[in-house]
Design a protein around this motif. Structure first.
Motif, short mmCIF file in Angstrom:
data_model
loop_
_atom_site.label_atom_id
_atom_site.label_comp_id
_atom_site.label_asym_id
_atom_site.label_seq_id
_atom_site.Cartn_x
_atom_site.Cartn_y
_atom_site.Cartn_z
N SER A 2 12.54 -20.44 44.49
CA SER A 2 12.23 -20.50 43.05
C SER A 2 13.46 -20.92 42.25
CB SER A 2 11.74 -19.14 42.55
OG SER A 2 10.49 -18.84 43.11
N LYS A 3 14.62 -20.35 42.59
CA LYS A 3 15.85 -20.73 41.91
C LYS A 3 16.18 -22.20 42.15
CE LYS A 3 18.10 -16.21 41.85
NZ LYS A 3 19.28 -15.44 42.31
N ALA A 4 15.95 -22.67 43.37
CA ALA A 4 16.20 -24.09 43.68
C ALA A 4 15.26 -24.98 42.87
CB ALA A 4 16.01 -24.35 45.17
N ASN A 5 14.02 -24.58 42.73
CA ASN A 5 13.07 -25.36 41.92
C ASN A 5 13.50 -25.41 40.46
OD1 ASN A 5 11.54 -25.72 44.23
ND2 ASN A 5 10.07 -24.12 43.71
N ILE A 6 13.97 -24.30 39.94
CA ILE A 6 14.45 -24.27 38.56
C ILE A 6 15.68 -25.16 38.42
CG2 ILE A 6 15.52 -22.80 36.79
CD1 ILE A 6 13.66 -20.52 37.88
N ALA A 7 16.58 -25.11 39.40
CA ALA A 7 17.77 -25.97 39.37
C ALA A 7 17.38 -27.44 39.36
CB ALA A 7 18.67 -25.67 40.57
N VAL A 40 16.75 -29.67 36.00
CA VAL A 40 17.86 -30.32 35.28
C VAL A 40 17.75 -31.84 35.39
CG1 VAL A 40 20.37 -30.60 35.24
CG2 VAL A 40 19.36 -28.35 35.59
N GLY A 41 17.37 -32.31 36.58
CA GLY A 41 17.14 -33.74 36.76
C GLY A 41 18.34 -34.55 37.17
N HIS A 42 19.50 -34.29 36.65
CA HIS A 42 20.70 -35.06 37.01
C HIS A 42 21.15 -34.62 38.41
CE1 HIS A 42 24.90 -36.36 37.03
NE2 HIS A 42 24.45 -37.32 36.24
N PRO A 43 21.22 -35.57 39.37
CA PRO A 43 21.50 -35.19 40.77
C PRO A 43 22.76 -34.34 40.96
CG PRO A 43 20.84 -37.48 40.65
CD PRO A 43 20.98 -37.00 39.23
N THR A 44 23.83 -34.66 40.26
CA THR A 44 25.07 -33.88 40.42
C THR A 44 24.88 -32.46 39.92
OG1 THR A 44 26.40 -35.88 40.21
CG2 THR A 44 27.52 -33.79 39.86
N SER A 45 24.22 -32.30 38.78
CA SER A 45 23.98 -30.96 38.24
C SER A 45 23.04 -30.16 39.13
CB SER A 45 23.40 -31.04 36.83
OG SER A 45 24.32 -31.65 35.96
N VAL A 46 22.02 -30.82 39.66
CA VAL A 46 21.09 -30.14 40.57
C VAL A 46 21.86 -29.65 41.79
CG1 VAL A 46 19.11 -30.47 42.12
CG2 VAL A 46 19.05 -31.43 39.80
N GLY A 47 22.68 -30.51 42.36
CA GLY A 47 23.47 -30.13 43.53
C GLY A 47 24.42 -28.99 43.24
N ASP A 48 25.11 -29.07 42.11
CA ASP A 48 26.04 -28.00 41.72
C ASP A 48 25.30 -26.67 41.56
OD1 ASP A 48 28.08 -29.88 41.68
OD2 ASP A 48 28.19 -29.99 39.49
N PRO A 108 28.06 -27.43 54.07
CA PRO A 108 27.52 -28.45 53.17
C PRO A 108 26.13 -28.00 52.69
CG PRO A 108 28.21 -29.43 55.26
CD PRO A 108 28.21 -27.94 55.42
N VAL A 109 25.83 -28.22 51.42
CA VAL A 109 24.54 -27.83 50.84
C VAL A 109 23.82 -29.10 50.40
CG1 VAL A 109 23.40 -26.52 49.00
CG2 VAL A 109 25.47 -25.61 50.08
#
Length: 176
Positions: free
Chosen positions: A18-23, A26-34, A101-102
């Motif tokens: 659920s937290k990953a889905n919320i992350a 954001v849409g921006h790949p770098t922000s999602v990854g962070d 690595p994530v």
């Protein structure tokens, strides 16, 4: 007890997803990854023994000055040298318990990228660890340490990943 642990980790997996889905909103790949790296870090901080800490983003070096590429999450112990600059860890290999690595989605290119990150990590020096291993063979320590863990929130099937691994090692072996 096993049922209780199984239930606990199954429910925790649901929360993490659920937290990953919320992350991902954001849409921006770098922000999602962070944001997803923070999810992994938070899980580790809740479940690791106190002598270990999980830090986001950093590099690992050895006694010869060889430095790894950027590792998303590094688990280090409090007994070794750990340096921080702007919240980024710079640590000696002998302090590292795990490198993680994530990946949001594990596909072939991301798998190859993570394996290259693993390959960039220097190995502990027998000279450095020989006095730290408390009666165990230093060779055993250097062969099994640190743990290399690839974490992905989703990805290809196990069979597909296995095929990619076979391909990766066939390609890399041809370069050696």
């Amino acid at each position: 007890m096993l049922n209780k642990l199984s239930s606990y980790f199954n429910e925790l997996a649901n929360i993490i997803q659920s937290k990953a889905n919320i992350a991902g909103v954001v849409g921006h790949p770098t922000s999602v990854g962070d944001n997803r790296e923070v999810i992994v870090q938070d899980f580790l901080k809740e479940h690791l023994p106190r002598r270990f800490d999980a830090k986001i983003g950093g590099t690992i070096f050895d006694s010869e000055g060889i430095e790894s590429s950027q590792i998303d999450v590094i688990v280090s112990n409090e007994l070794g040298l750990n340096f921080f600059e702007h919240d980024k860890l710079f640590t000696c290999i002998e302090s590292v318990a795990a490198a993680i690595p994530v990946k949001s989605t594990l596909k072939k290119d991301k798998l190859f990228e993570a394996l290259d990150e693993f390959k960039s990590i220097p190995q502990p020096s027998l000279e450095v660890v020989k006095d730290q291993v408390d009666g165990r063979e230093a060779f055993e320590f250097t062969e099994k340490y640190p743990s290399l863990i690839l974490f992905a929130f989703s990805g290809s099937s196990a069979e597909t990943i296995k095929g990619h691994l076979t391909q990766y090692y066939a390609i890399k072996q041809s370069y050696t």
